[in-house]
Design an enzyme around this catalytic site. Structure first.
Site, PDB file in Angstrom:
ATOM      1  N   ILE A  57       0.233 -15.604  26.714  1.00 36.15           N
ATOM      2  CA  ILE A  57       1.158 -14.745  25.963  1.00 36.15           C
ATOM      3  C   ILE A  57       1.333 -13.563  26.744  1.00 36.15           C
ATOM      4  O   ILE A  57       0.440 -13.090  27.515  1.00 36.15           O
ATOM      5  CB  ILE A  57       0.950 -14.774  24.805  1.00 36.15           C
ATOM      6  CG1 ILE A  57      -0.482 -13.808  24.427  1.00 36.15           C
ATOM      7  CG2 ILE A  57       0.952 -16.002  23.747  1.00 36.15           C
ATOM      8  CD1 ILE A  57      -1.003 -13.343  22.985  1.00 36.15           C
ATOM      9  N   ASP A  58       2.466 -12.795  26.630  1.00 35.17           N
ATOM     10  CA  ASP A  58       2.776 -11.409  27.249  1.00 35.17           C
ATOM     11  C   ASP A  58       1.719 -10.386  26.929  1.00 35.17           C
ATOM     12  O   ASP A  58       1.274 -10.431  25.929  1.00 35.17           O
ATOM     13  CB  ASP A  58       4.366 -11.036  27.138  1.00 35.17           C
ATOM     14  CG  ASP A  58       4.987 -12.003  27.513  1.00 35.17           C
ATOM     15  OD1 ASP A  58       4.837 -12.855  28.644  1.00 35.17           O
ATOM     16  OD2 ASP A  58       6.317 -11.972  27.096  1.00 35.17           O
ATOM     17  N   LYS A  59       1.506  -9.352  27.910  1.00 37.75           N
ATOM     18  CA  LYS A  59       0.776  -8.411  27.541  1.00 37.75           C
ATOM     19  C   LYS A  59       1.010  -7.785  26.188  1.00 37.75           C
ATOM     20  O   LYS A  59       0.225  -7.129  25.517  1.00 37.75           O
ATOM     21  CB  LYS A  59       0.881  -7.346  28.710  1.00 37.75           C
ATOM     22  CG  LYS A  59      -0.001  -6.149  28.880  1.00 37.75           C
ATOM     23  CD  LYS A  59      -0.028  -5.362  30.047  1.00 37.75           C
ATOM     24  CE  LYS A  59      -0.813  -3.941  30.082  1.00 37.75           C
ATOM     25  NZ  LYS A  59      -0.725  -3.264  31.040  1.00 37.75           N
TER      26      LYS A  59
END
Length: 245
Positions: A57-59
């Site tokens: 998942i994105d930062k």
């Protein structure tokens, strides 16, 4: 905010056994592959713990991450994500209400300039073929770049005059899929640094629920409700979350 592997372990582990570890990752902490900051998996290795993410998942995204504790388990879990048998559910707070009770976004993605993910069509060719269902006519999908089908179901769980809270179920796992698709139909995720200006203190996208086949225990569902600050743009209490997107 927890910022080291030990702090994440102490505060954000939701499920753990000899084979898997599920954490509720705070937003703003990179999971893997950070160029300039130490990512969470590097911190785990530095602390002497071997774990591997079965997905990413994105930062800027908070919420559930499924980690494997050995190579064999990692192979099994990543295969489930590749085969799209894992049920992934997200929560998002987006700008502008009016999406309807539920719907589907079928917008193919491609990589544009500066490696940015975009819809593989001109914005004017995005069509709402029926209420709540967005797509691009086949003849209008770009043919000069490689495109990737991407499909997301959504359900509206709360609305105000300026925002809507959505439960989202992506059926594909494209990079930035939810962020791009919602922005391109005119409902960017609040606080998204790529698509929503001004950005604010956080991105209101949360990995909420994962259902997967555990190597030894059969189907397992893990849920992580977001912190209260996630709902701040709605200016009200956390909505009741029942049912599925």
């Amino acid at each position: 905010m927890a910022s080291t592997w030990q702090q994440v372990r102490d505060q954000h582990v939701l499920y753990e056994d000899d084979l898997v570890l599920v954490i509720d990752k705070p937003g703003g902490i990179g999971l893997v592959g950070e160029r300039h900051d130490t990512d969470l998996m590097q911190q785990a290795r530095d602390a002497g713990e071997f774990v591997m993410p079965a997905h990413r998942i994105d930062k800027v995204t908070s919420g559930l991450v499924l980690l494997a504790r050995d190579q064999q388990t990692h192979a099994m879990l990543t295969r489930q994500f590749a085969d799209r048998t894992v049920i992934k559910e997200y929560l998002a707070v987006v700008r502008e209400p009016g999406l309807g009770d539920h719907g589907r976004i079928d917008l193919p993605l491609s990589v544009g300039r500066k490696s940015r993910v975009r819809v593989a069509a001109n914005r004017d060719d995005i069509t709402e073929i029926e209420p709540g269902h967005w797509t691009v006519p086949a003849g209008r999908v770009f043919d000069h770049v490689r495109s990737y089908p991407a499909s997301t179901d959504f359900r509206t769980v709360a609305e105000t005059e300026d925002h809507a809270a959505l439960a989202l179920r992506p059926h594909t796992g494209r990079r930035h899929q939810l962020r791009v698709q919602l922005a391109w139909i005119g409902h960017p995720i609040e606080g998204d640094p790529l698509f929503c200006k001004p950005t604010g203190p956080r991105t209101h996208l949360h990995s909420w629920r994962l259902t997967f086949a555990h190597p030894t225990q059969g189907e397992l569902t893990v849920t992580a409700d977001p912190v209260e600050a996630f709902w701040q743009p709605l200016g009200g209490p956390v909505p009741e979350l029942t049912g599925n997107p």
